[in-house]
Enzyme design. Structure first.
Site, mmCIF file in Angstrom:
data_model
loop_
_atom_site.group_PDB
_atom_site.id
_atom_site.type_symbol
_atom_site.label_atom_id
_atom_site.label_comp_id
_atom_site.label_asym_id
_atom_site.label_seq_id
_atom_site.Cartn_x
_atom_site.Cartn_y
_atom_site.Cartn_z
ATOM 1 N N LEU A 1 0.831 -1.210 0.000
ATOM 2 C CA LEU A 1 0.000 0.000 0.000
ATOM 3 C C LEU A 1 0.866 1.260 0.000
ATOM 4 C CD1 LEU A 1 -2.752 -1.096 2.549
ATOM 5 C CD2 LEU A 1 -2.908 -1.027 0.074
ATOM 6 N N SER A 2 2.171 1.072 0.005
ATOM 7 C CA SER A 2 3.059 2.242 0.033
ATOM 8 C C SER A 2 2.860 3.180 -1.157
ATOM 9 C CB SER A 2 4.524 1.809 0.117
ATOM 10 O OG SER A 2 4.751 1.177 1.342
ATOM 11 N N LYS B 1 15.789 -5.988 3.518
ATOM 12 C CA LYS B 1 16.076 -5.036 4.596
ATOM 13 C C LYS B 1 17.468 -5.235 5.223
ATOM 14 C CE LYS B 1 11.507 -3.773 6.309
ATOM 15 N NZ LYS B 1 10.624 -3.722 7.466
ATOM 16 N N ASN C 1 15.154 0.195 6.263
ATOM 17 C CA ASN C 1 13.906 0.222 5.471
ATOM 18 C C ASN C 1 13.785 1.500 4.657
ATOM 19 O OD1 ASN C 1 13.176 2.125 7.428
ATOM 20 N ND2 ASN C 1 11.019 1.560 7.280
ATOM 21 N N ASP D 1 11.258 2.108 10.724
ATOM 22 C CA ASP D 1 10.366 1.189 11.447
ATOM 23 C C ASP D 1 10.390 1.534 12.937
ATOM 24 O OD1 ASP D 1 9.500 -0.246 9.263
ATOM 25 O OD2 ASP D 1 11.024 -1.812 9.447
HETATM 26 P P1 NAP Z 1 10.531 -11.713 9.827
HETATM 27 O O1 NAP Z 1 11.879 -11.076 9.884
HETATM 28 O O2 NAP Z 1 10.305 -12.804 8.854
HETATM 29 O O3 NAP Z 1 10.205 -12.273 11.299
HETATM 30 C C1 NAP Z 1 9.040 -12.977 11.554
HETATM 31 C C2 NAP Z 1 8.970 -13.341 13.019
HETATM 32 O O4 NAP Z 1 7.708 -13.963 13.210
HETATM 33 C C3 NAP Z 1 10.040 -14.320 13.474
HETATM 34 O O5 NAP Z 1 10.357 -14.047 14.792
HETATM 35 C C4 NAP Z 1 9.299 -15.652 13.337
HETATM 36 O O6 NAP Z 1 9.732 -16.611 14.275
HETATM 37 C C5 NAP Z 1 7.904 -15.261 13.702
HETATM 38 N N1 NAP Z 1 6.956 -16.170 13.092
HETATM 39 C C6 NAP Z 1 6.746 -16.354 11.772
HETATM 40 N N2 NAP Z 1 5.791 -17.277 11.579
HETATM 41 C C7 NAP Z 1 5.402 -17.691 12.806
HETATM 42 C C8 NAP Z 1 4.458 -18.632 13.263
HETATM 43 N N3 NAP Z 1 3.712 -19.332 12.402
HETATM 44 N N4 NAP Z 1 4.307 -18.790 14.586
HETATM 45 C C9 NAP Z 1 5.042 -18.085 15.458
HETATM 46 N N5 NAP Z 1 5.958 -17.176 15.087
HETATM 47 C C10 NAP Z 1 6.147 -16.985 13.775
HETATM 48 O O7 NAP Z 1 9.405 -10.654 9.545
HETATM 49 P P2 NAP Z 1 9.404 -9.092 9.932
HETATM 50 O O8 NAP Z 1 9.996 -8.311 8.833
HETATM 51 O O9 NAP Z 1 9.990 -8.928 11.268
HETATM 52 O O10 NAP Z 1 7.854 -8.750 9.927
HETATM 53 C C11 NAP Z 1 6.985 -9.301 10.897
HETATM 54 C C12 NAP Z 1 5.587 -8.783 10.658
HETATM 55 O O11 NAP Z 1 5.541 -7.403 10.975
HETATM 56 C C13 NAP Z 1 5.147 -8.828 9.190
HETATM 57 O O12 NAP Z 1 4.581 -10.065 8.886
HETATM 58 C C14 NAP Z 1 4.147 -7.718 9.086
HETATM 59 O O13 NAP Z 1 2.848 -8.198 9.327
HETATM 60 C C15 NAP Z 1 4.548 -6.782 10.214
HETATM 61 N N6 NAP Z 1 5.050 -5.525 9.655
HETATM 62 C C16 NAP Z 1 4.283 -4.427 9.839
HETATM 63 C C17 NAP Z 1 4.715 -3.223 9.362
HETATM 64 C C18 NAP Z 1 3.862 -2.025 9.553
HETATM 65 O O14 NAP Z 1 4.207 -0.982 8.998
HETATM 66 N N7 NAP Z 1 2.800 -2.112 10.306
HETATM 67 C C19 NAP Z 1 5.947 -3.113 8.694
HETATM 68 C C20 NAP Z 1 6.705 -4.266 8.514
HETATM 69 C C21 NAP Z 1 6.253 -5.475 9.013
HETATM 70 P P3 NAP Z 1 11.008 -17.562 14.011
HETATM 71 O O15 NAP Z 1 12.192 -16.789 14.457
HETATM 72 O O16 NAP Z 1 10.716 -18.754 14.824
HETATM 73 O O17 NAP Z 1 11.025 -17.843 12.532
#
Ligand code: NAP
Length: 572
Positions: free
Chosen positions: A259-260, A307, A328, A344
């Site tokens: 959506l950016s 990232k 980011n 972020d």
């Molecule tokens: P990431 O680096 O892939 O990290 C994902 C994290 O979630 C890891 O700690 C992973 O655990 C955990 N995880 C994934 N699947 C899981 C499951 N089924 N059960 C339990 N834990 C699980 O992703 P990220 O970049 O940090 O982003 C995380 C989320 O933040 C995104 O999916 C998005 O929804 C949200 N986000 C929001 C914004 C915003 O602007 N609001 C911006 C960016 C991201 P493990 O270490 O065990 O793999």
């Protein structure tokens, strides 16, 4: 019969930049669609090859053109062998295009392959009757453009249209260089198809393409990767894209869902910044950097999976970005080098600081990935007490050690209480019915769910039902984007407008999931099950949004940053 000037050649300055490709299942359907577009978009391409009997539709099209003298129309009857739907011979194609000219079409599109099959005098006769767009389509790649164009130039056409397929971002650069080198001498139309070709659909006009094509509506695309005319006009402001328009974009794989572009283009428009923000679908970092250097791109939002990887490719980055190990936001400085930031952190910290003083607050971060790292380091820098839990304990433990935070076992959560629980996992995203924690583990005042698609996740619903305060991930999304806007432009971001367009887009994407009402300042006594340990300070008064937008964000209100925080973030 409508009199087509006999034939005074179509002048490029007479053509709008945007041509709507119109299709229909039958002549009535085709005309109905054309009718609905012609007032807003008088430049139309009628895809006659989509009709089972194209020639039979021409009397009706003639009538339409008499009713709409303002319309500028292209007749296209592309043969199936050349990527269209017309199964007839080249001679029948010529016959239909000739009749289209007689019916009042000012332009006809004919493929180079058909032109080569015709006798020379047949082609000349067609050109004497009507403006000719000689076209070439490559549905697989962007290759040998010069060789192709050398063959096309053997025919004298009014416009030369070269359409290829981008298999990487650099193909857009190839297309734009090609357009630049020939548009001085010839009337060119050029773009790349495919999801990775979106850059050329918007920036092609800047490189010399006289116009570009948009689909009439989602689902009515006549080429892979075609975007709607509404998006081209309203989101990308195609009419104002020019040589001095600065280019920004969100880079990742995938990015089509992002959506950016909607949010950042709305911000540029609101603040009258001559810039356009694109979705950059990068299959590799190398491809992204090559494209960014060539276009040249002034700034990028970086999303998964780049990232972390991009940090090594930057000339420098701010201390927090280095600490987190993820960037980011990229800005190109005057020396042409790329510098990195991590907004972020502000995206997470700002919505919380609008509600409480973070110093000493007990905050549980669920997850240990990229965004969790930004949360942990950002919150530690605000002197919060940070605890981390994660599916893979070792990752949470390592992060806790690095950031001087605490690791907590999932099994212990039900016994503990917090001021804020922050979900930094993807659980709950896009229809996923899982939640990162169960209801009994939500012993907290606030739940901040960073997932923002849908606007209201299952976790948020459970938290609300429990009487907890909920901060939607949309607030993070808008705040991180606002900081990017400030870094790139030096202007305060139009946060209310940004929040409004994103919440509307989310409503369109997930109509069943209503966006949650804003509740940033609910007093503590309203909390049904207060956390056992800490208290939440009354939030400091926030400045009102800098600009009053015509239509206030209906559901989600995201506050504007204070002047001082904006200043702090802006580094040029
Ligand atoms: P990431 O680096 O892939 O990290 C994902 C994290 O979630 C890891 O700690 C992973 O655990 C955990 N995880 C994934 N699947 C899981 C499951 N089924 N059960 C339990 N834990 C699980 O992703 P990220 O970049 O940090 O982003 C995380 C989320 O933040 C995104 O999916 C998005 O929804 C949200 N986000 C929001 C914004 C915003 O602007 N609001 C911006 C960016 C991201 P493990 O270490 O065990 O793999």
């Amino acid at each position: 019969m409508r009199v087509t000037p006999a034939y005074s050649r179509i002048q490029r300055f007479r053509l709008p930049r945007l041509c709507v490709a119109v299709i229909g299942s039958d002549p009535a359907n085709l005309l109905e669609r054309a009718e609905s577009h012609v007032r807003d978009n008088p430049f139309l391409e009628f895809r006659l090859d989509y009709l089972s009997q194209p020639a039979a539709a021409l009397p009706k099209l003639h009538h339409f053109l008499e009713l709409h003298p303002e319309a500028m129309v292209i007749a296209t009857c592309r043969r199936a062998v050349n990527g269209g739907k017309f199964k007839g011979s080249v001679q029948s194609q010529l016959d239909i295009l000739t009749k289209a000219a007689d019916a009042g079409f000012q332009l006809v599109d004919i493929e180079i392959q058909s032109a080569q099959e015709l006798k020379r005098d047949q082609f000349t006769e067609l050109k004497n009757r009507v403006g000719v767009i000689l076209s070439f389509h490559d549905f697989k790649s962007t290759k040998k453009l010069e060789d192709t164009f050398a063959g096309m130039r053997e025919f004298s056409a009014d416009f030369y249209k070269v359409v290829t397929t981008a298999t990487n971002l650099s193909d857009n650069v190839t297309m734009m260089k090609f357009l630049q080198s020939h548009s001085g001498e010839h009337e060119m139309v050029g773009l790349c198809m495919g999801e990775q070709g979106i850059i050329s659909r918007v920036l092609g006009v800047r490189a010399g393409s006289i116009f570009t094509f948009g689909s009439a509506a989602p689902g009515e695309e006549t080429a892979p990767g075609q975007i709607t005319v509404g998006e081209l006009r309203d989101t990308y402001r195609i009419e104002m894209v020019e040589a001095s328009t600065q280019v920004y974009g969100v880079a990742g794989d995938p990015v089509s869902h992002s959506l950016s572009p909607i949010m950042m283009n709305a911000a540029f428009r609101r603040e009258t910044v001559n810039a356009v923000y694109l979705a950059l679908h990068a299959k590799s970092l190398k491809d992204l950097l090559a494209c960014a250097n060539n276009i040249p791109i002034r700034g990028m939002s970086i999303t998964m999976p780049y990232k972390q990887e991009i940090v090594q490719a930057l000339a420098n980055s701010d201390p927090l970005t280095k600490q987190i190990g993820a960037c980011n936001t990229v800005v190109r400085s005057a020396d042409g080098k790329f510098y990195g930031f991590n907004t972020d952190v502000a995206g997470i910290v700002t919505p919380l600081e609008q509600r409480m003083n973070l110093s000493g607050k007990r905050i549980l971060v669920v997850g240990a990935g990229g965004v969790a790292r930004a949360a942990v380091f950002g919150l530690k820098a605000r002197e919060a007490e940070v605890l981390i839990t994660n599916r893979t304990p070792e990752k949470a433990q390592a992060l806790a050690r690095q950031a001087k935070a605490k690791y907590v076992k999932r099994a212990d959560l039900a016994k503990l209480s917090f001021d804020v629980i922050l979900n930094a996992t993807p659980l709950g995203m896009n229809g996923d019915r899982h939640t990162p924690l169960e209801e009994k583990e939500l012993n907290t005042h606030y739940v901040f769910d960073l997932v923002y698609t849908p606007a209201e996740t299952k976790l948020m619903k459970i938290a609300k039902a429990k009487g907890l305060h909920v901060i939607p991930g949309l607030e993070m999304f808008v705040q991180q984007g606002a900081r990017q806007f400030e870094i790139w432009t030096g202007k305060p971001a139009p946060i209310a407008e940004m929040g409004y367009v994103v919440s509307k887009a989310l409503e369109r994407q997930h109509p069943a999931e209503a966006a949650p009402p804003d509740e940033p300042h609910a007093p503590e006594k309203e909390i049904a099950q207060p956390a056992k340990k800490a208290t939440v300070a009354k939030p400091a008064a926030q400045p009102v949004a800098k600009k009053v937008v015509a239509r206030k964000p209906k559901r989600v209100v995201v506050k504007s940053p204070s002047k001082s925080s904006a200043k702090k973030t802006v580094r040029r």
